[in-house]
Write an enzyme that holds these catalytic residues in place. Sequence first.
Site, PDB file in Angstrom:
ATOM      1  NE  ARG A   4      -2.881 -45.213 -96.178  1.00  0.00           N
ATOM      2  CZ  ARG A   4      -4.121 -44.789 -95.949  1.00  0.00           C
ATOM      3  NH1 ARG A   4      -4.364 -43.509 -95.810  1.00  0.00           N
ATOM      4  NH2 ARG A   4      -5.124 -45.654 -95.872  1.00  0.00           N
ATOM      5  CD  GLU A  13       6.613 -38.038 -93.250  1.00  0.00           C
ATOM      6  OE1 GLU A  13       6.189 -37.561 -92.177  1.00  0.00           O
ATOM      7  OE2 GLU A  13       5.850 -38.515 -94.115  1.00  0.00           O
TER       8      GLU A  13
END
Length: 320
Positions: free
Chosen positions: A238, A286
């Site tokens: 991440r 996203e």
Amino acid sequence: MMEKIMIKLGIIMDSIKSINFFKDSSLAILLQAQKRNYEIYYMEINSIYLYKSTPKAIAKIINVTNNSKNWFNFYEKIDICLETLDVILMRKDPPVNNEFIYVTQILEHVENKGVLVINKPSSLRNYNEKIFISWFEKYIPNTVVSCSYDVLYDFLQKNNDIIIKPLDGMGGISIFRVTKNDYNISVIIEQITNFGKQLCMAQKYIPEITLGDKRILIINGKPAPYCLYRIPKSGETRANIAAGGYGKVKKLSKNDWKISNAISPFLKKNGLFLVGLDIVGNYLTEINITSPTCICQIEKESSISITKMLLNSIEEYLDI
């Protein structure tokens, strides 16, 4: 003699008491607004209410300062009709739950009375930040949205190495990298789908994540020319700053401009005034529309001001 107040600005956000002073984008916007002598009305989601067909709020007039030990002061609490404001920033962080949805419905009444609401309430409801990328298939990695174990397992077998994440998360929470031979496949899928009851998103793993996840900000259809590379710490998948990643500001690449320019007209058409695109390698992963961040980092390390771009655009829209 005090300058005439140009704009009455309302902001709906999570508690300003608990923000990160050095990184909070909402505070950065408010500091710029105060420089322009805006009157700022602070609201949290539980202060919004509807009386018959009149949208109202228990708001606090707020003064903000560039002081890391004392960055705000409330000096008046007031029960206001939201239609008396010029612009409202809806900056409540996910999850987009029932309370969030209800408030967007109230804000739609405000919008119908001529107030600029950023971002457009109906678009906040219509476009999930993860699923939204499916409108732009040309630019996205192999992706599936499902709560079916069989569908997700089959997707993994075909793609060998994937990322699985919830549809309502933020800040890198509950994001898993899963490989074809992982012994924990079953339990990860069970947990993230709540045993087949909740949809999630799976995407083919993009190796370029080691170089950074780019956050590109779009202001009323215009991409900012600098983005923030959020680079994962060693041993981490991440890249989110909240998950320990660190930021590096760079100019947009040719591919970044290509994706941003392709998507921006759609965003503007749908009243998405402030948006954060996430790009890994050459892929859009996203589209952040609830409370896009990274303004502070980009402003600190580049020659541009996102907050000035935003408020200039608001003033142009309001014809002030």
